[in-house]
Design an enzyme around this catalytic site. Structure first.
Site, short mmCIF file in Angstrom:
data_model
loop_
_atom_site.label_atom_id
_atom_site.label_comp_id
_atom_site.label_asym_id
_atom_site.label_seq_id
_atom_site.Cartn_x
_atom_site.Cartn_y
_atom_site.Cartn_z
N ARG A 40 5.98 5.58 -6.85
CA ARG A 40 5.13 5.11 -5.76
C ARG A 40 4.28 3.94 -6.23
O ARG A 40 4.07 3.73 -7.43
CB ARG A 40 4.23 6.22 -5.23
N GLU A 46 -8.23 2.40 -4.65
CA GLU A 46 -8.12 2.66 -6.09
C GLU A 46 -9.39 3.28 -6.65
O GLU A 46 -10.50 2.87 -6.30
CB GLU A 46 -7.84 1.35 -6.82
N HIS A 47 -9.20 4.30 -7.48
CA HIS A 47 -10.30 5.03 -8.12
C HIS A 47 -11.20 5.71 -7.08
O HIS A 47 -12.41 5.89 -7.31
CB HIS A 47 -11.13 4.12 -9.03
N ASP A 49 -9.59 8.46 -5.28
CA ASP A 49 -8.96 9.75 -5.02
C ASP A 49 -9.82 10.89 -5.55
O ASP A 49 -9.87 11.97 -4.95
CB ASP A 49 -7.56 9.82 -5.63
N GLY A 134 5.28 3.48 -17.74
CA GLY A 134 4.14 2.78 -18.29
C GLY A 134 3.62 1.64 -17.44
O GLY A 134 2.88 0.79 -17.93
N GLY A 136 2.30 2.22 -14.12
CA GLY A 136 1.47 2.71 -13.03
C GLY A 136 2.22 3.02 -11.76
O GLY A 136 1.63 3.00 -10.67
N SER A 139 6.18 7.40 -12.67
CA SER A 139 7.46 7.91 -13.13
C SER A 139 7.39 9.41 -13.43
O SER A 139 8.35 10.14 -13.17
CB SER A 139 7.93 7.14 -14.37
N ASP A 184 -0.02 10.85 -6.39
CA ASP A 184 1.33 10.54 -6.87
C ASP A 184 2.34 11.56 -6.37
O ASP A 184 3.39 11.21 -5.84
CB ASP A 184 1.34 10.52 -8.40
N TYR A 234 -11.35 6.14 -18.07
CA TYR A 234 -11.14 6.94 -16.86
C TYR A 234 -12.21 8.02 -16.74
O TYR A 234 -12.87 8.16 -15.71
CB TYR A 234 -9.74 7.55 -16.86
#
Length: 406
Positions: A40, A46-47, A49, A134, A136, A139, A184, A234
């Site tokens: 996806r 962004e940031h 969730d 790797g 984003g 996967s 995700d 994070y």
């Protein structure tokens, strides 16, 4: 196609055929099932969730495929096209200990399925994926969701879509030790072709937002950098957001406006205030982006994407020189050259950008960005275009396949 999938028949990606061929080479027989789940990309949101926000991801047309059939070995024997070490565990004692690192994304969901009564038994299986790692693009979630989809088919049952997403999220928490949000796995599970997913991260509910205009496409540009700084940032951002919310006096960032933050700015330190401003602004931008998408107002959506990137760079401070360079190069092309908007996507400090483009200019835009980014950074990027793809489904097999094998 599983009953939980859209009535719009998904296209079978080439990686499904690759998995089937590799299975036949490895085991000397045809697979009974081939399960698929996509990666996806998050278009905006962004940031937020983990801050009760909204996100607007879509599935990409890159998939993980798992081909499988029953065996009489008493084991789960799983090989991967991308990984050198195979998985081999007793079918009645699924555990990751002593197995390669990538096993967590397959054995984790199978172990949790078994706890819910979905025991797949002894299997031979092959995993193949064309979801870039790797970068984003989730996967790992695509492997987890493909595995759960395989378990559903073998056992002749269906999880509710968000129940399946939460099971895969729990597998990543418990077995891969990654405290990810639900975006995700929800996208890989619930997406339908030609739509983005407006996901409410507080309630877990979602809406399908039409995104099927053939005149536009999404260009994903992997900067092929990942800064080590990301490792501890994070958790730090989550802590800063929690502290800012506590000092705001609100129960949720959803209850705050930018005006509210201005009034209460004296309660937070400058860093906390900038983090809070990003979160509140990004929630509003995501909702506005969904409306722009519904209206096919690509200029408005592109503007919101640029605003999101600027906020992530200046207020949330999770961008980097390479991401900023790729976005600036896209912005320089502009609407006249077929670029509506661009932003970093994912956790930050490297990874990918997502750019909304005119479909008929895709090749020219990709070539120009590749060339100019390479000249600016001496790094070779990886770019590809995609349209909103279908979530998890079966390319082969079903519950009846299970019955015929037993």
């Amino acid at each position: 196609m599983t009953p939980s999938q859209s009535s719009s028949e998904p296209e079978i990606p080439s990686v499904a055929n690759a998995a089937g061929l590799l299975f036949a080479e490895q085991y000397g027989k045809e697979p009974s099932w081939i399960a698929l789940a996509p990666g996806r990309v998050n278009l905006i949101g962004e940031h937020i969730d983990y801050n009760d926000g909204f996100v607007l991801p879509m599935a990409i047309d890159r998939y993980t495929a798992i081909a499988a059939s029953r065996s009489d070995s008493g084991h789960l024997r799983i090989v991967s096209r991308e990984m050198s070490e195979p998985i081999d565990v007793p079918a009645t004692a699924i555990r990751c200990k002593g197995q390669p690192d990538w096993s967590a994304y397959v054995l984790g969901p199978l172990a949790l399925c078994a706890q819910r009564g979905l025991e797949v038994g002894s299997l031979d299986a092959v995993v193949a994926s064309d979801v870039p790692t790797g970068s984003g693009l989730s996967s790992s979630a695509s492997v987890e969701v493909a595995t759960a989809t395989l378990a559903e088919a073998i056992c002749g049952t269906q999880f509710e879509l968000m129940e399946k997403a939460k099971l895969c999220q729990m597998a990543e928490h418990r077995y891969a030790k990654v405290p990810c949000g639900i975006m995700d796995q929800a996208t890989s599970t619930a997406a339908i072709r030609g739509h983005a997913l407006l996901l409410d991260c507080r309630s877990g509910s979602y809406q399908q937002v039409p995104f099927s205009d053939p005149d536009v496409a999404i260009l994903i540009a992997n900067t092929n950098v990942r800064h080590a700084l990301a490792d501890g940032q994070y958790a730090q951002r989550r802590s800063e957001c929690s502290s800012a919310l506590l000092k705001s006096g609100a129960d949720s960032f959803r209850d705050l406006t930018t005006a509210d933050l201005e009034k209460g700015s004296g309660q937070m330190d400058p860093v906390e205030w900038r983090r809070a401003r990003h979160v509140v602004g990004e929630i509003a931008r995501t909702l506005a982006a969904a409306e722009a998408m519904r209206a096919c107002d690509w200029n408005a959506l592109g503007t919101l994407m640029y605003e999101s990137h600027h906020s992530l760079r200046n207020d949330f401070e999770v961008s980097c020189d390479e991401l900023d360079a790729m976005v600036a190069l896209a912005e320089k092309i502009g609407p006249a050259g077929g670029v509506y908007g661009s932003r970093m996507t994912g956790g930050g400090f490297g990874g990918s950008t997502v750019t909304l483009i005119a479909a008929n200019r895709a090749d020219a835009i990709r070539e120009r960005l590749e060339s100019e980014y390479r000249q600016k950074t001496d790094i070779e990027p990886t770019l590809f275009t995609t349209r909103p793809a279908a979530g998890s489904f079966l390319a082969r097999g079903g519950a009846e396949g299970n019955k015929s094998e037993t």
